[in-house]
Design a protein around this motif. Structure first.
Motif, short mmCIF file in Angstrom:
data_model
loop_
_atom_site.label_atom_id
_atom_site.label_comp_id
_atom_site.label_asym_id
_atom_site.label_seq_id
_atom_site.Cartn_x
_atom_site.Cartn_y
_atom_site.Cartn_z
N LEU A 159 13.91 3.32 -14.04
CA LEU A 159 13.00 3.98 -13.11
C LEU A 159 13.75 4.96 -12.24
N SER A 160 13.11 6.10 -11.98
CA SER A 160 13.63 7.09 -11.05
C SER A 160 12.64 7.15 -9.89
N VAL A 161 13.09 6.81 -8.69
CA VAL A 161 12.22 6.73 -7.52
C VAL A 161 12.68 7.75 -6.49
N VAL A 162 11.77 8.63 -6.05
CA VAL A 162 12.09 9.62 -5.03
C VAL A 162 11.58 9.10 -3.69
N LEU A 163 12.51 8.86 -2.78
CA LEU A 163 12.20 8.38 -1.43
C LEU A 163 12.71 9.40 -0.43
N GLY A 164 11.81 10.26 0.05
CA GLY A 164 12.20 11.32 0.97
C GLY A 164 13.13 12.30 0.28
N PRO A 165 14.30 12.59 0.87
CA PRO A 165 15.22 13.54 0.25
C PRO A 165 16.19 12.91 -0.73
N VAL A 166 15.93 11.67 -1.17
CA VAL A 166 16.86 10.94 -2.03
C VAL A 166 16.16 10.46 -3.30
N THR A 195 1.78 7.38 -12.47
CA THR A 195 0.89 7.63 -11.34
C THR A 195 -0.06 6.47 -11.08
N LYS A 196 -0.07 5.47 -11.93
CA LYS A 196 -0.95 4.32 -11.72
C LYS A 196 -0.13 3.15 -11.20
N PRO A 197 -0.51 2.60 -10.04
CA PRO A 197 0.24 1.48 -9.49
C PRO A 197 0.23 0.24 -10.38
N ALA A 198 -0.76 0.11 -11.24
CA ALA A 198 -0.87 -1.08 -12.09
C ALA A 198 -0.06 -0.96 -13.39
N SER A 206 0.83 -1.20 0.00
CA SER A 206 0.00 0.00 0.00
C SER A 206 0.87 1.26 0.00
N LEU A 207 2.03 1.22 0.66
CA LEU A 207 2.95 2.36 0.58
C LEU A 207 3.51 2.50 -0.83
N ALA A 208 3.74 1.38 -1.50
CA ALA A 208 4.21 1.43 -2.89
C ALA A 208 3.14 2.05 -3.79
N GLN A 209 1.88 1.73 -3.54
CA GLN A 209 0.79 2.33 -4.31
C GLN A 209 0.74 3.83 -4.09
N LYS A 210 0.89 4.27 -2.84
CA LYS A 210 0.86 5.70 -2.53
C LYS A 210 2.06 6.41 -3.16
N LEU A 211 3.20 5.75 -3.20
CA LEU A 211 4.39 6.32 -3.83
C LEU A 211 4.12 6.57 -5.32
N CYS A 212 3.47 5.61 -5.96
CA CYS A 212 3.13 5.75 -7.38
C CYS A 212 2.11 6.86 -7.59
N GLU A 213 1.04 6.82 -6.82
CA GLU A 213 -0.04 7.80 -6.98
C GLU A 213 0.44 9.22 -6.68
N GLY A 214 1.44 9.35 -5.84
CA GLY A 214 1.98 10.67 -5.51
C GLY A 214 2.92 11.22 -6.57
N GLY A 215 3.18 10.45 -7.61
CA GLY A 215 4.04 10.93 -8.70
C GLY A 215 5.52 10.87 -8.37
N HIS A 216 5.91 9.98 -7.46
CA HIS A 216 7.31 9.89 -7.05
C HIS A 216 8.11 8.87 -7.85
N VAL A 217 7.47 8.25 -8.84
CA VAL A 217 8.15 7.26 -9.67
C VAL A 217 8.05 7.71 -11.13
N LYS A 218 9.20 7.71 -11.81
CA LYS A 218 9.22 8.08 -13.23
C LYS A 218 9.91 7.00 -14.04
N ARG A 219 9.43 6.81 -15.27
CA ARG A 219 10.09 5.91 -16.21
C ARG A 219 10.44 6.74 -17.43
N ASP A 220 11.69 6.83 -17.73
CA ASP A 220 12.19 7.61 -18.88
C ASP A 220 11.65 9.04 -18.85
N GLY A 221 11.61 9.65 -17.66
CA GLY A 221 11.19 11.04 -17.52
C GLY A 221 9.70 11.24 -17.40
N GLN A 222 8.89 10.22 -17.63
CA GLN A 222 7.44 10.35 -17.52
C GLN A 222 6.97 9.81 -16.18
#
Length: 127
Positions: free
Chosen positions: A54-61, A42-45, A23-39
């Motif tokens: 993939l570019s993943v933003v986790l807190g300040p990193v 926002t959908k966990p599926a 569920s935290l992974a879903q929220k990470l996706c929905e929050g726009g913190h994951v990008k693939r090739d710059g895009q």
């Protein structure tokens, strides 16, 4: 699953141990913190497959990883690290000392003292 199949993004993030729960992974996706090739993804599926960057933003990193394989289960950390490669070290996004105009206290030091509060107010110009 074979090496060429795709997998849901939220499941892959959970299997690769970027998030403690799915569920935290879903929220990470929905929050726009994951990008693939710059895009932004926002959908966990959204399916991810080997070779995706993939570019993943986790807190300040920000971590940039290349998907190597879909996960079969959420196993131990050494098994999870085989699901991706990290071509460059994690990138720090914000200064750890200052964030939002307030001084950050090192973790584990407890509540600020009256002296700390006054120093913070002085720093913010509220004295």
């Amino acid at each position: 699953m074979t090496g060429g199949e795709s997998q849901r993004l939220d499941k892959w993030l959970w299997f690769a141990r970027f998030c403690k729960t799915r569920s935290l992974a879903q929220k990470l996706c929905e929050g726009g913190h994951v990008k693939r090739d710059g895009q932004s993804l926002t959908k966990p599926a959204t399916p991810v497959k080997p070779g995706d960057c993939l570019s993943v933003v986790l807190g300040p990193v920000r971590r940039t990883v290349i998907v190597q394989a879909p996960g079969l289960r959420r196993g131990p950390a050494p098994e999870a690290q085989t699901l991706y490669t990290e071509p460059e070290p994690p990138e720090r996004l914000r200064d750890p000392v200052m964030e939002g105009g307030a001084l950050l206290r090192p973790a584990g030091l407890g509540r600020p003292t009256k002296r700390d509060r006054r120093a913070l107010e002085h720093f913010k110009g509220q004295d």
